[in-house]
Enzyme design. Structure first.
Site, PDB file in Angstrom:
ATOM      1  N   GLY A  40      26.495  21.603 -13.726  1.00 31.19           N
ATOM      2  CA  GLY A  40      26.716  20.501 -12.789  1.00 31.19           C
ATOM      3  C   GLY A  40      25.627  19.465 -12.929  1.00 31.19           C
ATOM      4  N   THR A  42      25.438  16.528 -14.038  1.00 29.93           N
ATOM      5  CA  THR A  42      25.693  15.108 -13.784  1.00 29.93           C
ATOM      6  C   THR A  42      26.037  14.843 -12.323  1.00 29.93           C
ATOM      7  OG1 THR A  42      28.020  15.416 -14.384  1.00 29.93           O
ATOM      8  CG2 THR A  42      26.504  14.753 -16.146  1.00 29.93           C
ATOM      9  N   GLY A  43      26.014  15.900 -11.502  1.00 27.58           N
ATOM     10  CA  GLY A  43      26.392  15.759 -10.097  1.00 27.58           C
ATOM     11  C   GLY A  43      25.313  15.126  -9.241  1.00 27.58           C
ATOM     12  N   LEU A  45      23.571  16.243  -6.546  1.00 29.24           N
ATOM     13  CA  LEU A  45      22.377  17.047  -6.278  1.00 29.24           C
ATOM     14  C   LEU A  45      21.460  17.088  -7.495  1.00 29.24           C
ATOM     15  CD1 LEU A  45      20.861  19.008  -4.348  1.00 29.24           C
ATOM     16  CD2 LEU A  45      22.151  20.867  -5.405  1.00 29.24           C
ATOM     17  N   ALA A  46      22.047  17.262  -8.657  1.00 31.83           N
ATOM     18  CA  ALA A  46      21.245  17.326  -9.883  1.00 31.83           C
ATOM     19  C   ALA A  46      20.533  16.004 -10.133  1.00 31.83           C
ATOM     20  CB  ALA A  46      22.138  17.688 -11.071  1.00 31.83           C
ATOM     21  N   TYR A 157      32.159  29.605  -9.203  1.00 28.58           N
ATOM     22  CA  TYR A 157      31.127  30.607  -9.507  1.00 28.58           C
ATOM     23  C   TYR A 157      31.657  31.764 -10.354  1.00 28.58           C
ATOM     24  CZ  TYR A 157      27.700  28.678  -6.169  1.00 28.58           C
ATOM     25  OH  TYR A 157      26.791  27.889  -5.540  1.00 28.58           O
ATOM     26  N   GLU A 251      19.988  14.303  12.633  1.00 27.62           N
ATOM     27  CA  GLU A 251      20.263  13.306  11.604  1.00 27.62           C
ATOM     28  C   GLU A 251      20.841  12.046  12.240  1.00 27.62           C
ATOM     29  OE1 GLU A 251      21.685  15.010   7.616  1.00 27.62           O
ATOM     30  OE2 GLU A 251      22.653  16.299   9.088  1.00 27.62           O
ATOM     31  N   HIS A 275      20.145  27.152   7.283  1.00 30.36           N
ATOM     32  CA  HIS A 275      18.796  26.581   7.424  1.00 30.36           C
ATOM     33  C   HIS A 275      18.096  27.076   8.685  1.00 30.36           C
ATOM     34  CE1 HIS A 275      20.174  24.126   4.234  1.00 30.36           C
ATOM     35  NE2 HIS A 275      20.649  23.117   4.928  1.00 30.36           N
TER      36      HIS A 275
END
Length: 800
Positions: A40, A42-43, A45-46, A157, A251, A275
């Protein structure tokens, strides 16, 4: 003494040692080659975080003995992928103290070691593996290991894991590490299914489930802070001194552009289940002797999960910003009349059932479109001081009347950066001076009602991105910064029942931002949360809006010629709890004690919780608790009625242990064996302690087949005769039961029958029409000889 004839031997030994040392030094110089495969690549998050994190790993580890190559992979074509990756690599940044020329040199080195390739089929993975092996052989290196970072949706996955396992594992002697991004399931069942799938391809030690909050510097500092300040905190970190704990993530942005994800997950699954729950365990867990031991930390976190008290519907408040449904309609092409029930705001009250935290509220809260962006953990301590002088004379590091709190300030907000804050009137904290520094004074800045000068405040010397920290921990095999399968499933066991109970709940609408005012403020009492103020209007009605509890009063009527009380579930439980307390107080006043026999099952759980949290005048010290029936399982088994009583009532109230009378179903390491005479033993105990064997109150339920306690249709056992306690057979597992007999139940001064839920409507109608036929419907045989029978039915059971 000298041994000249052995001089040659000593020379040979010296030479051998030198050769060995040189070999060790060479091995240290070349510890091995690491391949990092970013799936992934190019996504979003990356591009935002992961490539920068990999670059930071290279900066930290280059020259320390390992060689690296970085393989970006995705489904994008090679040409498009290379173009995206080239832009990302060009945008990478170096630490502030790096000279521009040196930064350019390091970036160039990293770019030379990075490539993009398309990975889709098993053949693609096999080709990658062969390329890595060829590179290692050509460069004369030894392969140390491979890291696969899954920055892809969870539905992908299994296929990727299968391809890695079959075609791209490193050879013998090299390790494999697989980093996985959330979400890890939608509920306990889906999380279990995903865990089972991944477990068929990877070992537990190879998997690193990423919660990026665990990489945030302040969150990562919670355990070290507790460890380094053990002496000061040992006397403070408990229910005796902590008033409450707040774990908050607010947020200002909304869910625009992400509504497809948000419609499936909502704020509780997106933030609270992972979280905030992870942070809760770091605050609440028992501190291991060695906090650097990953295994010890993970085991103590698991113990904290297991101590969490089960959540109920009233444990949460939900909200949704007003523009959300319109965004969903637009982005997901929903019809004009569509209104989403997905919460974008949630506050949840959590309790921990152990000696350290009993009674301390943990408040978890998160939401979108709120008035500020800020995240923090706030431990607020009880203040029992009374100061004579006026507040203007209070000195921050001396006055006990000032608020006492420890705040792990995760980021943003008024302070704008991560920090650890400790009230000056608590203690001066110890933090590692190499990585944490005191915050410079900022006149006029107030945090949590006090000026910054009232705190010892420390911030990181160098701020680091969470993903950079976690990628480093993967490289260094630091498992305590990640979520194990066991901890993941324990979290879902905790959250899934609440999520199920809230699935059709209509969230409170709020305008968003500063306009929210006090609309989302909430208060807690006992186990329950409620909004502080009622909205002026319900802007969007819930689907199928019908009567609400406030539309009805408690209904009083007759059922089978006995008094009937009917209401909505919460009001009904409150009424029954009040009636039980009144009966208890009267019995203690007259006889000095109160004998209460309770049935098991799911219906009484809400009643137990109500009694535990809302009835402080209950005469528990003079109450004897008996069981009306029990399953033939060990008392610690989750299916045991006694275990349910223990979990939801006994551990929250102070009943003398000698006043608690579980049924003896487990004797001589056997369950309900006739020869062990367990039923006779219980009958003898009742005869010895309960006057005339007449309980003051027996609480029963009614099954959909008309059974009550563990007296079942078509079975004569316990329906008549002289026996007070009997062994019976159930048509449901576990089949063996022990039960009070019908004649003993009918000796009670008062019998209350609690019937709740739509599933009971049919049997309630049927039983209302039959006469005294206990062999067909055992509940029809309940009629106290000289006492009172009262039916408590909610509206769904009574009216359908």
């Amino acid at each position: 003494m000298k041994y000249p004839r052995h001089a040659g031997v000593w020379k040979m030994l010296t030479a051998s040692v030198c050769v060995a040392l040189l070999a060790c030094l060479h091995a240290q110089e070349l510890r091995g080659h690491i391949s990092v495969i970013l799936l992934g690549a190019t996504g979003d998050l990356a591009r935002k975080y992961l490539w920068q994190g990999l670059f930071q790993l290279y900066l930290d580890e280059a020259g320390k003995g390992h060689s690296f190559r970085f393989h970006g992979a995705a489904l994008t074509t090679t040409e498009q992928g290379q173009e995206v990756i080239a832009k990302v690599l060009e945008s990478l940044s170096c630490p502030r103290d790096t000279a521009p020329a040196r930064c350019a040199e390091l970036k160039d080195q990293f770019q030379q070691l990075s490539e993009y390739r398309r990975l889709k089929t098993a053949e693609d993975y096999l080709a990658l593996s062969k390329d890595i092996e060829a590179w290692v052989q050509r460069e004369g290196l030894r392969e140390a290991g491979r890291v696969f970072y899954f920055s892809v949706p969870p539905f992908a996955y299994a296929d990727i894991a299968r391809n890695i396992n079959s075609s791209c594992r490193p050879g013998p002697g090299a390790w494999l590490r697989v980093a996985l991004e959330k979400p890890f399931g939608h509920d306990h069942r889906s999380a279990q299914q995903l865990a089972t799938e991944l477990g068929s391809f990877f070992q537990e030690d190879e998997m690193y489930r990423v919660d990026h909050y665990l990489g945030k510097q302040v969150v990562a500092q919670i355990l070290p802070f507790r460890d380094q300040n053990r002496e000061a905190l040992d006397g403070l970190w408990s229910r005796h001194h902590v008033d409450r704990v707040e774990i908050i993530m607010k947020e200002t942005v909304d869910a625009g552009g992400r509504t497809s994800f948000y419609e499936e997950y909502g704020v509780i699954r997106d933030v609270l289940q992972n979280h905030l729950t992870e942070i809760l365990t770091l605050v609440a867990m028992e501190l291991p002797r060695n906090v650097s031991s990953s295994e010890a930390v993970l085991q103590h976190k698991l113990q904290a999960f297991r101590a969490l008290r089960g959540l109920q519907k009233g444990s949460a408040v939900l909200g949704q910003y007003q523009a959300y449904s319109e965004q969903v309609r637009r982005e997901l092409q929903k019809p004009d009349g569509f209104h989403s029930l997905t919460p974008t705001f949630a506050g949840v009250l959590v309790h921990i059932d152990n000696l350290r935290w009993e009674g301390v509220p943990f408040i978890l809260m998160s939401g979108k479109a709120l008035d500020e962006r800020v995240s923090y953990v706030r431990i607020l301590f009880k203040n029992q001081a009374c100061c004579v002088q006026s507040e203007k004379h209070w000195v921050p590091d001396q006055s006990r009347c000032l608020p006492q709190q420890i705040v792990f300030y995760i980021g943003h907000g008024e302070l704008g950066s991560p920090a650890v804050l400790v009230s000056r009137n608590l203690f001066r904290p110890s933090l590692p001076s190499a990585s944490w520094q005191e915050v410079a004074g900022r006149p006029g800045l107030h945090l949590f009602g006090r000026p910054l000068s009232d705190y010892y405040a420390y911030s990181p010397v160098r701020e680091q991105d969470a993903y950079s920290i976690l990628i480093s921990h993967i490289f260094h095999h630091r498992k305590d910064s990640f979520i194990t399968t066991e901890n993941l499933l324990a979290s879902w066991v905790f959250w899934t029942p609440l999520l199920d109970s809230l699935a059709h709940e209509v969230p409170r609408l709020y305008p968003g931002g500063a306009e929210n005012g006090r609309l989302l403020d909430f208060e807690f009492s006992g186990n329950s949360l409620a909004f502080s103020q009622q909205p002026l209007e319900q802007l969007v009605p819930g689907p199928g809006s019908g009567p609400t509890p406030s539309d009805f009063q408690v209904l009083r009527a007759k059922y089978r010629e006995s008094p009937l009380i009917s209401a909505w579930p919460e009001e009904l439980i409150a009424k029954l709890a009040d009636d039980i307390e009144a009966t208890a107080v009267q019995a203690v006043r007259r006889f000095g004690k109160f004998h209460l026999a309770l049935s098991g099952g799911s219906s009484p759980i809400a009643l137990f919780q109500q009694l535990a949290t809302g009835h402080y005048g209950f005469p528990w010290a003079h109450t004897h608790l008996w069981l009306a029936d029990e399953r033939c399982v060990p008392l610690w088994d989750p299916e045991s009625n006694f275990q349910g009583l223990q979990a939801h009532l006994l551990q929250h109230v102070r009943v003398p242990y000698y006043n608690i009378h579980p049924m003896p179903v487990h004797l001589r390491q056997r369950l309900c064996a006739e020869e062990d005479r367990g039923a006779q033993v219980y009958a003898e105990e009742i005869s010895a302690l309960v006057a005339n064997s007449s309980f003051d109150l027996v609480l029963l339920g009614m099954g959909t087949d008309g059974h009550t306690a563990s007296l079942f249709p078509q079975s004569p056992t316990g329906l008549d005769g002289e026996q007070l306690v009997v062994l019976t057979k159930s048509p449901f597992r576990p089949y063996q039961r022990m039960s009070l007999s019908l004649p003993l139940i009918n000796r009670a001064r008062k019998v209350a029958v609690l019937v709740m839920g739509k599933m009971k409507r049919e049997i309630a109608v049927l039983v209302s029409r039959v006469g005294h036929e206990p062999r067909k419907w055992p509940i029809s045989g309940v009629l106290p000889d000289s006492g009172q029978l009262v039916w408590y039915m909610d509206y769904e059971a009574f009216l359908g």
